[in-house]
Enzyme design. Structure first.
Site, PDB file in Angstrom:
ATOM      1  N   HIS A  67      -1.962  -2.507  -3.711  1.00  0.00           N
ATOM      2  CA  HIS A  67      -3.551  -1.683  -3.384  1.00  0.00           C
ATOM      3  C   HIS A  67      -3.358  -0.347  -3.670  1.00  0.00           C
ATOM      4  O   HIS A  67      -2.871  -0.228  -3.146  1.00  0.00           O
ATOM      5  CB  HIS A  67      -3.115  -2.349  -1.712  1.00  0.00           C
ATOM      6  CG  HIS A  67      -4.860  -2.033  -1.738  1.00  0.00           C
ATOM      7  ND1 HIS A  67      -4.667  -0.699  -0.516  1.00  0.00           N
ATOM      8  CD2 HIS A  67      -5.927  -1.492  -1.237  1.00  0.00           C
ATOM      9  CE1 HIS A  67      -5.827   0.292  -0.129  1.00  0.00           C
ATOM     10  NE2 HIS A  67      -6.557  -0.923  -0.032  1.00  0.00           N
ATOM     11  N   ASP A  98       0.914  -1.386  -0.092  1.00  0.00           N
ATOM     12  CA  ASP A  98       0.196   0.114   0.108  1.00  0.00           C
ATOM     13  C   ASP A  98       0.729   0.950  -0.165  1.00  0.00           C
ATOM     14  O   ASP A  98       2.178   1.099   1.159  1.00  0.00           O
ATOM     15  CB  ASP A  98      -1.041   0.359   0.793  1.00  0.00           C
ATOM     16  CG  ASP A  98      -1.961   1.451   1.224  1.00  0.00           C
ATOM     17  OD1 ASP A  98      -2.812   1.658   0.816  1.00  0.00           O
ATOM     18  OD2 ASP A  98      -1.307   2.636   1.424  1.00  0.00           O
TER      19      ASP A  98
HETATM   20 MG   LIG Z   1      -8.390  -4.749   0.363  1.00  0.00          MG
END
Ligand SMILES: [Mg+2]
Length: 446
Positions: free
Chosen positions: A350, A323
């Protein structure tokens, strides 16, 4: 050379919960938000970045950003060494690290400041961040990584050997990215709050747009999930991958049982089946589902490179999902890309929320060029929300992210978007529950 003369922050929130965009089994009312940080300099350029949250708590991250000000103001960012040094200084603050050594809110705020420094460096170089990173030498890439707690998995010497091997063909891969972009998948059809009709319509559209994979949120109700997965599989056909995401909903046995019931629809991966900290739990789930051909994916809530190392070294994941704003910034994410290359685990970042697509595409692209060397089984998440608020919105063509061209790291927002959405006095919030923001009206058309 420019000196940083100020750090500014803003609490920017989008009222996405009014339309259930982004709803999943755990996060039922998200207001996509950005704790926005700018490094002002006395020179031509500035640096900007953000930390993503989903509403309440965005102010806590803003306070954490402000707590880092003294480490930043007065500092020069002239070259790579300056950014590496800034990262080490912020992580090493002997008092702040008591709040959670390399994890949690403070670590996310450190990531915001580190990424703003990378943004500044990229602007000074006149390059998009992915290209700046891709053109670093193997030695320079190794210099960005903090190897503390990692040397049982990979040493700096081993990293240099690996990255030197992978450097072959770099120029061709950069050209490939410029010509073809980076493969994407879309989560747009699969939010829990959407009707069956909307799910089917958006699944058809995803195939028409060239996506090779879609993703559905699961974990609220098994009968609903069986029905929705059957509908999605029917809509996209057998040639498009369908993954599912439980957003940490289950205990280990529940995850295996639930996913076994969904196995007839050939889900490609189960994402975040359980607590993001439960390395052994992920390993057990992976062992329990492997014979169905269901992969285990996690990482968007992975707090730092140490847990990433454990997930990979323990054989707990098939896919790692970085992320853009969960860890301590670009430096730590490069460490994770290195670990993934070491263990041969595909990184499928992500994204979504606000700004995560704009930011993490740079990491996916440098992963392809310098670490993984391939896009096979790699997908970068795409969600069609809130891109219009950025100075360089992501572009998708034929199911792939088009390589960004503007200098910087991608997080810079339009000034009007920041002021309109600043919480609680921006016009969008001051007007209460009326549909005042353009992004929400646009989403209704999609
Ligand atoms: Mg997710």
């Amino acid at each position: 050379m420019p000196t940083i003369i100020d750090l500014t922050s803003a609490d920017v929130r989008f009222p996405t919960s009014r339309h259930l965009d982004g709803s999943d089994a755990m996060n039922t009312d998200p207001d996509y938000s950005a704790a926005y940080v700018t490094l002002e300099t006395d020179g031509e350029h500035h640096g900007a970045s953000l930390v993503f949250t989903i509403g309440r708590g965005n102010d806590v991250v803003v306070a954490a950003l402000e707590a880092l000000r003294t480490h930043v103001v007065g500092r020069r960012i002239e070259d790579l060494d300056d950014v590496n040094e800034l990262s080490r200084t912020l992580i090493g603050d002997s008092q702040l690290r008591w709040l959670g050594p390399e994890k949690g809110v403070m670590h996310m705020a450190i990531g915001g400041v580190v990424d703003a420094a990378w943004d500044l460096l990229a602007r000074q170089a006149g390059k998009p961040l992915w290209l700046l990173l891709a053109e670093l030498t193997p030695e320079e890439l190794v210099s960005t990584v903090d190897f503390r707690y990692l040397t049982d998995a990979i040493t700096p010497e081993q990293a240099l050997t690996l990255l030197t091997e992978r450097a072959e063909g770099k120029a061709e891969r950069i050209e490939h990215l410029r010509a073809h972009g980076f493969p994407a998948y879309t989560t747009t059809p699969g939010w829990l709050g959407y009707s069956d009709e909307k799910l089917v319509r958006l699944s058809h559209e995803a195939v028409e747009q060239g996506f090779g994979m879609i993703k559905l949120k699961v974990g609220n109700d098994l009968d609903d999930d069986v029905r929705r997965l059957r509908l999605a599989r029917g809509a996209v056909g057998p040639g498009v991958r369908v993954s599912v995401d439980a957003n940490q909903r289950w205990d280990v046995a529940d995850a295996i049982e639930w996913m076994t019931a969904l196995a007839p629809f050939s889900p490609y991966w189960i994402e975040e089946p359980t607590s993001p900290d439960d390395v052994l739990g992920h390993a057990a789930i992976r062992a329990g589902l492997g014979h169905h051909g269901i992969r285990v994916a996690t990482g968007e809530h992975c707090q730092n490179r140490v847990v990433a190392k454990q997930l990979m070294a323990a054989g707990a994941v098939d896919v790692f999902q970085i992320d853009a704003t969960r860890m301590g910034g670009i430096n730590e994410l490069l460490a994770v890309l290195l670990l993934a290359a070491r263990y041969g685990i595909p990184v499928c970042p992500h994204a979504g929320g606000v700004g995560l697509c704009e930011m993490v595409q740079h990491l996916a692209m440098v992963d392809f060029v310098a670490f993984a060397g391939t896009t096979e089984d790699r997908y970068l998440e795409y969600v069609d929300h809130l891109h219009e608020h950025f100075t360089e919105p992501v572009r998708i063509a034929d199911g792939a992210y088009v390589a960004p061209t503007r200098p910087g790291g991608g997080a810079e927002m339009l000034p009007a978007s920041i002021s309109d959405h600043t919480y609680p006095h921006g016009i969008v919030w001051a007007e209460g529950t009326t549909d005042s923001s353009t992004d929400l009206r646009e989403n209704e058309h999609r």
